[in-house]
Each structure stands twice: as C-alpha cells, then as structure tokens.
Design a protein around this motif. Structure first.
Motif, PDB file in Angstrom:
ATOM      1  N   UNK A  73      37.517  46.736 106.936  1.00 48.10           N
ATOM      2  CA  UNK A  73      36.843  45.661 107.675  1.00 48.10           C
ATOM      3  C   UNK A  73      35.441  46.131 108.047  1.00 48.10           C
ATOM      4  N   UNK A  74      34.387  45.455 107.535  1.00 48.78           N
ATOM      5  CA  UNK A  74      33.027  45.972 107.724  1.00 48.78           C
ATOM      6  C   UNK A  74      32.530  45.951 109.166  1.00 48.78           C
ATOM      7  N   UNK A  75      33.086  45.037 109.999  1.00 54.38           N
ATOM      8  CA  UNK A  75      32.610  44.901 111.384  1.00 54.38           C
ATOM      9  C   UNK A  75      33.322  45.858 112.339  1.00 54.38           C
ATOM     10  N   UNK A  76      34.329  46.576 111.830  1.00 56.51           N
ATOM     11  CA  UNK A  76      35.095  47.487 112.690  1.00 56.51           C
ATOM     12  C   UNK A  76      34.672  48.935 112.454  1.00 56.51           C
ATOM     13  N   UNK A  77      34.842  49.754 113.479  1.00 55.24           N
ATOM     14  CA  UNK A  77      34.621  51.190 113.324  1.00 55.24           C
ATOM     15  C   UNK A  77      35.761  51.795 112.495  1.00 55.24           C
ATOM     16  N   UNK A  78      35.551  53.037 112.090  1.00 53.11           N
ATOM     17  CA  UNK A  78      36.604  53.757 111.364  1.00 53.11           C
ATOM     18  C   UNK A  78      37.881  53.804 112.203  1.00 53.11           C
ATOM     19  N   UNK A  79      37.725  54.100 113.487  1.00 51.54           N
ATOM     20  CA  UNK A  79      38.887  54.178 114.382  1.00 51.54           C
ATOM     21  C   UNK A  79      39.643  52.853 114.371  1.00 51.54           C
ATOM     22  N   UNK A  80      38.902  51.736 114.553  1.00 50.51           N
ATOM     23  CA  UNK A  80      39.554  50.428 114.631  1.00 50.51           C
ATOM     24  C   UNK A  80      40.170  50.022 113.296  1.00 50.51           C
ATOM     25  N   UNK A  81      39.541  50.400 112.168  1.00 46.68           N
ATOM     26  CA  UNK A  81      40.133  50.133 110.859  1.00 46.68           C
ATOM     27  C   UNK A  81      41.474  50.830 110.728  1.00 46.68           C
ATOM     28  N   UNK A  82      41.516  52.093 111.168  1.00 47.56           N
ATOM     29  CA  UNK A  82      42.758  52.854 111.055  1.00 47.56           C
ATOM     30  C   UNK A  82      43.812  52.374 112.041  1.00 47.56           C
ATOM     31  N   UNK A  83      43.365  51.874 113.178  1.00 50.10           N
ATOM     32  CA  UNK A  83      44.289  51.458 114.237  1.00 50.10           C
ATOM     33  C   UNK A  83      44.800  50.038 114.060  1.00 50.10           C
ATOM     34  N   UNK A  84      44.144  49.252 113.209  1.00 50.09           N
ATOM     35  CA  UNK A  84      44.387  47.802 113.152  1.00 50.09           C
ATOM     36  C   UNK A  84      45.856  47.459 112.907  1.00 50.09           C
ATOM     37  N   UNK A  85      46.472  48.105 111.921  1.00 49.19           N
ATOM     38  CA  UNK A  85      47.862  47.802 111.599  1.00 49.19           C
ATOM     39  C   UNK A  85      48.809  48.122 112.748  1.00 49.19           C
ATOM     40  N   UNK A  86      48.498  49.195 113.478  1.00 51.47           N
ATOM     41  CA  UNK A  86      49.342  49.576 114.613  1.00 51.47           C
ATOM     42  C   UNK A  86      49.186  48.592 115.769  1.00 51.47           C
ATOM     43  N   UNK A  87      47.952  48.070 115.946  1.00 51.46           N
ATOM     44  CA  UNK A  87      47.726  47.065 116.997  1.00 51.46           C
ATOM     45  C   UNK A  87      48.518  45.794 116.707  1.00 51.46           C
ATOM     46  N   UNK A  88      48.559  45.396 115.439  1.00 47.61           N
ATOM     47  CA  UNK A  88      49.338  44.210 115.063  1.00 47.61           C
ATOM     48  C   UNK A  88      50.819  44.397 115.372  1.00 47.61           C
ATOM     49  N   UNK A  89      51.266  45.656 115.307  1.00 51.42           N
ATOM     50  CA  UNK A  89      52.675  45.954 115.590  1.00 51.42           C
ATOM     51  C   UNK A  89      52.926  46.218 117.080  1.00 51.42           C
ATOM     52  N   UNK A  90      51.898  45.948 117.883  1.00 47.45           N
ATOM     53  CA  UNK A  90      52.016  46.041 119.360  1.00 47.45           C
ATOM     54  C   UNK A  90      52.352  47.455 119.839  1.00 47.45           C
ATOM     55  N   UNK A  91      51.819  48.471 119.135  1.00 45.74           N
ATOM     56  CA  UNK A  91      52.039  49.838 119.592  1.00 45.74           C
ATOM     57  C   UNK A  91      51.141  50.110 120.807  1.00 45.74           C
TER      58      UNK A  91
ATOM     59  N   UNK B  41      46.206  56.061 119.589  1.00 46.04           N
ATOM     60  CA  UNK B  41      45.185  57.121 119.655  1.00 46.04           C
ATOM     61  C   UNK B  41      45.721  58.417 119.038  1.00 46.04           C
ATOM     62  N   UNK B  42      46.945  58.753 119.360  1.00 45.30           N
ATOM     63  CA  UNK B  42      47.538  59.985 118.844  1.00 45.30           C
ATOM     64  C   UNK B  42      47.653  59.939 117.311  1.00 45.30           C
ATOM     65  N   UNK B  43      48.139  58.808 116.790  1.00 44.92           N
ATOM     66  CA  UNK B  43      48.349  58.711 115.343  1.00 44.92           C
ATOM     67  C   UNK B  43      47.027  58.678 114.582  1.00 44.92           C
ATOM     68  N   UNK B  44      46.037  57.954 115.102  1.00 44.03           N
ATOM     69  CA  UNK B  44      44.731  57.887 114.443  1.00 44.03           C
ATOM     70  C   UNK B  44      44.070  59.262 114.450  1.00 44.03           C
ATOM     71  N   UNK B  45      44.132  59.943 115.583  1.00 37.80           N
ATOM     72  CA  UNK B  45      43.510  61.274 115.674  1.00 37.80           C
ATOM     73  C   UNK B  45      44.206  62.279 114.755  1.00 37.80           C
ATOM     74  N   UNK B  46      45.536  62.194 114.672  1.00 39.63           N
ATOM     75  CA  UNK B  46      46.280  63.094 113.778  1.00 39.63           C
ATOM     76  C   UNK B  46      45.911  62.852 112.314  1.00 39.63           C
ATOM     77  N   UNK B  47      45.836  61.569 111.939  1.00 31.41           N
ATOM     78  CA  UNK B  47      45.477  61.232 110.557  1.00 31.41           C
ATOM     79  C   UNK B  47      44.045  61.666 110.249  1.00 31.41           C
ATOM     80  N   UNK B  48      43.146  61.460 111.207  1.00 25.53           N
ATOM     81  CA  UNK B  48      41.741  61.850 111.018  1.00 25.53           C
ATOM     82  C   UNK B  48      41.623  63.365 110.836  1.00 25.53           C
ATOM     83  N   UNK B  49      42.451  64.102 111.575  1.00 26.68           N
ATOM     84  CA  UNK B  49      42.426  65.568 111.461  1.00 26.68           C
ATOM     85  C   UNK B  49      42.922  66.002 110.083  1.00 26.68           C
ATOM     86  N   UNK B  50      44.006  65.379 109.609  1.00 26.09           N
ATOM     87  CA  UNK B  50      44.555  65.707 108.287  1.00 26.09           C
ATOM     88  C   UNK B  50      43.501  65.489 107.205  1.00 26.09           C
TER      89      UNK B  50
END
Length: 363
Positions: A88-106, A112-121
């Motif tokens: 999604x061009x209007x979203x940050x990298x964080x929000x792009x990675x988090x988007x699916x989890x937000x839809x699932x109401x996490x 934050x933990x999952x996005x940061x872990x994935x970013x580290x990997x």
C-alpha cells in the motif's frame, strides 16, 4: 504443521481451455517445493488454486487433513508473496506489515512484537517508518516477505517474487529466502520460470509444460535423470544438446550412427537398447555441454565454430553441426577461431537417450 495433498487438480476456463491437467502431488511439512516451467505452463494457476484465488475445476486440495476446495483464501492459513510486491503506497512499512494483523483484531502489543520480530529476521528494522516509494526493489521485496511472516501461516506461497529484481540482487534475495525457510521451518511453495532458482532453492522441483506435470523430484535427480526430452532441455544451463542417431549392429556390437560415423555404445546401454528393441531405429542423444569434448579420433564428428563465450572460469563454444546448434564446455585457455572447423566427441557415460517419437527417456 502443514502437509498438502493435491489429488487430480484441474483448471478449466469457461472457454474450454484446460490450464492445469490432473495435477497430483503430496507435499510434506517444511518442504520447499518449486513449480517451474515456461510461461503459460500452468504453474501460477496451480499456485493460485492452492491460495484460493482461482476456483478448482476438478480434483481435491487438502491442507493438513482439511479439504479446502470451497474454503475462502483468508481461512486457508496461507500467505502469498506476489511478483509486484502489492504494497500500500500510502502506508509506512510498519503499517503495511501490520495491516493483516489489524484486520484480524490482534492487540497493538502483539502486532508490534510480530512486526519487529519479522523486521529483525529480514534486516529492515531501520525501514519501518518509510513509505514504499522510498524503498529499493530488494527492500520492497523484504517488506512483502515480512507482511507474510507476521501472519505465521502454515504455508508460504510465492509467485515469481524475484523476477523484478536485477541479476545481482536476485542472487542475494535467493539466498535470503533459503535462509528464511530454514528459520521459519514451514512449507514453502514457490513459482518461477528460472531453472537456476528452481535448482538452487527447491527440496523438490515440479517441472510443468502445457498444464501437465512432466516430472517431480529433487534437483539432482531431475538434472541427472530427466524423464523426457523437455525436462532435459529446460533444466540445466546452457541447455542440453540434442543429436539424432540411428542404432545399428555390427559384429555383435551396437553403435550410434551419426553422419556416417559409427560410435560404439557401452555394454550396459547397449543391453537396454537391445531389450527395448531399438536396433535400426532413430533415437535422440541428449548431451550436456560438459559431456562433449573437443578431440580428434576416428569416430569424431566435425562442426564449425559459430560463437565463443568466455565466462572467466570456463568457456563455451557454440558450434554449427550440419545445421544443428551444439554447445561445448571447454577450458578457458582453449584457443579457437570463429569459422574454423573442429572435431568433437562425447563421454559415453554422460549420454542421455530419448525416444525420437515419444521423447521419453529410454534409460
């Protein structure tokens, strides 16, 4: 844990075109399966049926023990990485990675933990506040992978994810995806038209042509024992050479007869050709470039040098053999002139044999 079973899967479009024909395969948990073949062979359609993005026209698809033919994509517990990244061009990298989890109401903390872990990997911690337009192609591909990782799916599906990258970055990302597979310990199904990607990444390769699976095996077996002429030509770079030959018998021995030259056939192959009644029939010899050698002998074949290709550690000669193209691998110190005639032969144990009519391997 994710095992997949494809049982006689078909895809037939409304106009009657059958894009995938009777695809059956068992995929074990944690395998890295690569579907490979030319454009239009049905590999991406097969992947999209697994994802639920294409309706299955016939057969059954199981993920684990569950029949998923009618299950929606979001309920299949898969994640797909596309060729064009689909960020999604209007979203940050964080929000792009988090988007699916937000839809699932996490929760925000879990996201934050999952996005940061994935970013580290993936080594993209310092990119989380950037927008996609500020990223290189390789960085965008890592973000697309990260968006899939955070969901912790049972199966990763990847549709030509590296095809938009330059050659050097493609090699680098290939290694990154292999490492990612080892880290995540889950099932990967990967589509490519690049046989080098298939050979270097897959635990098993599925070679497809015209919607039909030609061969399923580990990379070395497919390279060393291609099931048919198409697989032999598609897997391996430069591709396999093909020369037609008649099988003849003289003085109790069998020979390849090529352009009035007789080349003796070693005993084990001669027995197979006898048993399968190939005497006095035409067969196709499959010869990889390293199976051919430049030499002067009574049974040598004559060709003209068309092109030379120096690659530093090795050199290839492209020969005109009576209208057929033949590629030979030689030592880079070999001296040769374009337009000159040379003689070549082949190493008996490295010859592949194909039926000239069915194109299936005789051996």
């Amino acid at each position: 844990m994710a095992e997949l079973k494809l049982k006689n899967i078909k895809k037939i479009y409304p106009n009657g075109f059958e894009a995938v024909k009777d695809f059956s395969m068992d995929i074990d948990d944690k395998e890295f399966i690569v579907l490979v073949g030319p454009s239009g062979c049905g590999k991406s359609t097969s992947l999209r049926m697994i994802a639920g993005l294409e309706e299955i026209s016939g057969g059954q698809l199981y993920i684990g023990e569950k029949l998923v033919n009618e299950v929606t994509p979001k309920n299949r517990d898969i994640a797909m990485v596309f060729q064009n990244y689909a960020l999604y061009p209007h979203m940050t990298v964080y929000d792009n990675m988090a988007f699916g989890l937000k839809l699932r109401k996490r929760s925000k903390a879990e996201i934050k933990e999952k996005v940061n872990n994935a970013a580290k990997i993936l080594g993209i911690e310092d990119l989380l506040n950037r927008k996609p337009k500020q990223l290189s192609g390789g960085q965008k591909q890592r973000v697309a992978l990260g968006r899939a990782i955070v969901r912790e799916p049972k199966v990763f599906l990847m549709d030509e994810p590296l095809s938009n990258l330059d050659a050097k970055l493609r090699v680098q990302m290939r290694a990154e995806i292999i490492k990612l597979h080892h880290k995540l310990k889950t099932t990967f199904i990967y589509v490519t038209h690049d046989q080098t990607e298939a050979m270097t990444m897959g635990t098993r390769i599925v070679v497809m042509k015209d919607g039909v699976v030609q061969q399923i095996d580990d990379p070395q077996t497919i390279y060393r024992h291609p099931a048919n002429k198409f697989v032999g030509s598609f897997i391996g770079s430069p591709q396999m050479n093909f020369i037609d030959s008649k099988i003849i018998e003289a003085n109790g021995k069998l020979y390849y007869e090529i352009k009035n030259k007789k080349i003796e056939i070693e005993e084990d192959r001669a027995k197979i050709l006898r048993d399968k009644l190939y005497i006095d029939k035409i067969v196709t010899l499959g010869l990889r470039p390293d199976a051919i050698e430049v030499r002067d002998k009574n049974d040598s074949l004559e060709a003209v040098v068309d092109v030379t290709e120096m690659l530093g550690s090795e050199m290839y000669l492209y020969l005109d053999f009576d209208g057929n193209n033949v590629t030979v691998k030689v030592d880079p110190s070999y001296k040769v002139e374009i337009g000159k005639k040379i003689n070549f032969g082949f190493k008996a144990k490295k010859v592949h044999l194909f039926d000239s009519e069915t194109e299936m391997s005789i051996l």
